[in-house]
Design a protein around this motif. Structure first.
Motif, mmCIF file in Angstrom:
data_model
loop_
_atom_site.group_PDB
_atom_site.id
_atom_site.type_symbol
_atom_site.label_atom_id
_atom_site.label_comp_id
_atom_site.label_asym_id
_atom_site.label_seq_id
_atom_site.Cartn_x
_atom_site.Cartn_y
_atom_site.Cartn_z
ATOM 1 N N MET A 3 0.855 -1.181 0.000
ATOM 2 C CA MET A 3 0.000 0.000 0.000
ATOM 3 C C MET A 3 0.895 1.236 0.000
ATOM 4 O O MET A 3 1.700 1.423 0.905
ATOM 5 N N THR A 4 0.751 2.013 -1.046
ATOM 6 C CA THR A 4 1.526 3.246 -1.144
ATOM 7 C C THR A 4 0.573 4.429 -1.105
ATOM 8 O O THR A 4 -0.650 4.264 -1.127
ATOM 9 N N SER A 5 1.148 5.609 -1.089
ATOM 10 C CA SER A 5 0.292 6.807 -1.082
ATOM 11 C C SER A 5 -0.474 6.921 -2.393
ATOM 12 O O SER A 5 -1.585 7.454 -2.417
ATOM 13 N N ASP A 6 0.099 6.386 -3.487
ATOM 14 C CA ASP A 6 -0.618 6.402 -4.768
ATOM 15 C C ASP A 6 -1.889 5.562 -4.683
ATOM 16 O O ASP A 6 -2.952 5.975 -5.151
ATOM 17 N N TRP A 7 -1.775 4.371 -4.085
ATOM 18 C CA TRP A 7 -2.949 3.514 -3.933
ATOM 19 C C TRP A 7 -3.974 4.163 -3.015
ATOM 20 O O TRP A 7 -5.183 4.076 -3.257
ATOM 21 N N SER A 8 -3.496 4.799 -1.981
ATOM 22 C CA SER A 8 -4.396 5.487 -1.064
ATOM 23 C C SER A 8 -5.152 6.605 -1.793
ATOM 24 O O SER A 8 -6.361 6.769 -1.595
ATOM 25 N N ASP A 9 -4.449 7.349 -2.639
ATOM 26 C CA ASP A 9 -5.091 8.404 -3.427
ATOM 27 C C ASP A 9 -6.130 7.828 -4.386
ATOM 28 O O ASP A 9 -7.215 8.389 -4.548
ATOM 29 N N ILE A 10 -5.768 6.725 -5.013
ATOM 30 C CA ILE A 10 -6.695 6.076 -5.943
ATOM 31 C C ILE A 10 -7.960 5.643 -5.205
ATOM 32 O O ILE A 10 -9.082 5.870 -5.675
ATOM 33 N N LEU A 11 -7.802 5.021 -4.065
ATOM 34 C CA LEU A 11 -8.961 4.579 -3.274
ATOM 35 C C LEU A 11 -9.815 5.760 -2.825
ATOM 36 O O LEU A 11 -11.046 5.674 -2.805
ATOM 37 N N ASP A 12 -9.165 6.871 -2.485
ATOM 38 C CA ASP A 12 -9.923 8.079 -2.125
ATOM 39 C C ASP A 12 -10.738 8.574 -3.309
ATOM 40 O O ASP A 12 -11.902 8.967 -3.160
ATOM 41 N N HIS A 13 -10.135 8.557 -4.499
ATOM 42 C CA HIS A 13 -10.851 8.990 -5.696
ATOM 43 C C HIS A 13 -12.006 8.033 -6.036
ATOM 44 O O HIS A 13 -13.059 8.480 -6.495
ATOM 45 N N VAL A 14 -11.792 6.757 -5.805
ATOM 46 C CA VAL A 14 -12.860 5.781 -6.033
ATOM 47 C C VAL A 14 -14.031 6.061 -5.097
ATOM 48 O O VAL A 14 -15.195 6.026 -5.518
ATOM 49 N N ASP A 15 -13.732 6.352 -3.855
ATOM 50 C CA ASP A 15 -14.797 6.689 -2.904
ATOM 51 C C ASP A 15 -15.541 7.950 -3.334
ATOM 52 O O ASP A 15 -16.770 8.021 -3.230
ATOM 53 N N GLU A 16 -14.809 8.941 -3.827
ATOM 54 C CA GLU A 16 -15.447 10.176 -4.309
ATOM 55 C C GLU A 16 -16.350 9.889 -5.510
ATOM 56 O O GLU A 16 -17.463 10.413 -5.603
ATOM 57 N N LEU A 17 -15.854 9.068 -6.433
ATOM 58 C CA LEU A 17 -16.639 8.719 -7.615
ATOM 59 C C LEU A 17 -17.899 7.953 -7.208
ATOM 60 O O LEU A 17 -18.988 8.223 -7.716
ATOM 61 N N ASN A 18 -17.749 7.030 -6.287
ATOM 62 C CA ASN A 18 -18.899 6.271 -5.788
ATOM 63 C C ASN A 18 -19.931 7.208 -5.159
ATOM 64 O O ASN A 18 -21.133 7.087 -5.415
ATOM 65 N N GLU A 19 -19.469 8.147 -4.364
ATOM 66 C CA GLU A 19 -20.377 9.108 -3.731
ATOM 67 C C GLU A 19 -21.066 9.976 -4.787
ATOM 68 O O GLU A 19 -22.265 10.250 -4.692
ATOM 69 N N PHE A 20 -20.320 10.360 -5.811
ATOM 70 C CA PHE A 20 -20.889 11.160 -6.896
ATOM 71 C C PHE A 20 -21.999 10.390 -7.608
ATOM 72 O O PHE A 20 -23.067 10.933 -7.877
ATOM 73 N N ILE A 21 -21.742 9.127 -7.896
ATOM 74 C CA ILE A 21 -22.738 8.302 -8.592
ATOM 75 C C ILE A 21 -23.979 8.125 -7.725
ATOM 76 O O ILE A 21 -25.108 8.315 -8.176
ATOM 77 N N MET A 22 -23.777 7.770 -6.470
ATOM 78 C CA MET A 22 -24.906 7.463 -5.588
ATOM 79 C C MET A 22 -25.755 8.694 -5.260
ATOM 80 O O MET A 22 -26.930 8.560 -4.939
ATOM 81 N N THR A 23 -25.176 9.893 -5.351
ATOM 82 C CA THR A 23 -25.940 11.108 -5.067
ATOM 83 C C THR A 23 -26.370 11.832 -6.338
ATOM 84 O O THR A 23 -26.921 12.930 -6.254
ATOM 85 N N SER A 24 -26.160 11.219 -7.489
ATOM 86 C CA SER A 24 -26.521 11.867 -8.748
ATOM 87 C C SER A 24 -28.033 11.895 -8.927
ATOM 88 O O SER A 24 -28.777 11.120 -8.317
ATOM 89 N N GLU A 25 -28.486 12.792 -9.774
ATOM 90 C CA GLU A 25 -29.915 12.907 -10.061
ATOM 91 C C GLU A 25 -30.439 11.640 -10.742
ATOM 92 O O GLU A 25 -31.584 11.243 -10.528
ATOM 93 N N ILE A 26 -29.601 11.016 -11.548
ATOM 94 C CA ILE A 26 -30.009 9.809 -12.277
ATOM 95 C C ILE A 26 -30.321 8.677 -11.303
ATOM 96 O O ILE A 26 -31.347 8.005 -11.425
ATOM 97 N N VAL A 27 -29.455 8.477 -10.335
ATOM 98 C CA VAL A 27 -29.675 7.412 -9.349
ATOM 99 C C VAL A 27 -30.842 7.776 -8.437
ATOM 100 O O VAL A 27 -31.644 6.903 -8.070
ATOM 101 N N ALA A 28 -30.986 9.046 -8.110
ATOM 102 C CA ALA A 28 -32.128 9.475 -7.289
ATOM 103 C C ALA A 28 -33.446 9.210 -8.032
ATOM 104 O O ALA A 28 -34.421 8.758 -7.428
ATOM 105 N N ALA A 29 -33.459 9.480 -9.335
ATOM 106 C CA ALA A 29 -34.661 9.215 -10.136
ATOM 107 C C ALA A 29 -34.954 7.714 -10.173
ATOM 108 O O ALA A 29 -36.122 7.299 -10.119
#
Length: 149
Positions: A3-29
């Motif tokens: 586990m490096t800081s690069d992997w940690s950054d990637i996982l953080d971005h994945v969490d952000e993307l997941n949050e973006f998808i789950m809170t999007s208007e499309i998923v809400a609809a």
């Protein structure tokens, strides 16, 4: 794998993307349409009846036209599907499902092409396939998709 800081950054971005998808208007609809279907007793009953009939249909399909109930089950499943498709809440749910699928397909293409344009991504919408130019090297269908193979 360490586990490096690069992997940690990637996982953080994945969490952000997941949050973006789950809170999007499309998923809400989609969630609203799903709730509309299953919170209405009459609509939920029709969907449940179709699901039960579909299980019977799949059992009959194992034997094909040699099954004694083949014609009656085929007729019943088509009638029930038509009845279900005419319900506005079900139509809205199907449209919302397609919108979510298109969003996920588009994100898959963006992620794959960020790595390499040679990555082939299966998508449900042919628009995304043709827009990517992924068939420039041939798709194996014998130019059935109008590629330059």
């Amino acid at each position: 794998m360490q586990m490096t800081s690069d992997w940690s950054d990637i996982l953080d971005h994945v969490d952000e993307l997941n949050e973006f998808i789950m809170t999007s208007e499309i998923v809400a609809a989609y969630h609203k349409a799903y709730q509309d279907v299953y919170s209405t007793p009459e609509v939920a009953r029709v969907v449940h009846e179709f699901s039960r009939l579909k299980e019977t249909y799949e059992e009959v399909q194992r034997f094909g036209k040699y099954h004694p109930d083949y014609k009656s089950i085929n007729t019943k499943i088509r009638v029930k599907k038509r009845e279900m498709d005419l319900i506005p809440q079900v139509t809205e749910l199907k449209a919302a499902e397609n919108d979510v699928q298109d969003l996920l397909d588009e994100l898959s293409l963006l992620l794959a092409h960020a790595v390499s344009h040679d990555i082939k991504v299966p998508v449900s919408n042919p628009f995304f396939q043709s827009a990517t130019g992924s068939c420039s090297t041939g798709c194996g269908t014998g130019s059935g998709c109008a590629c330059s193979a």
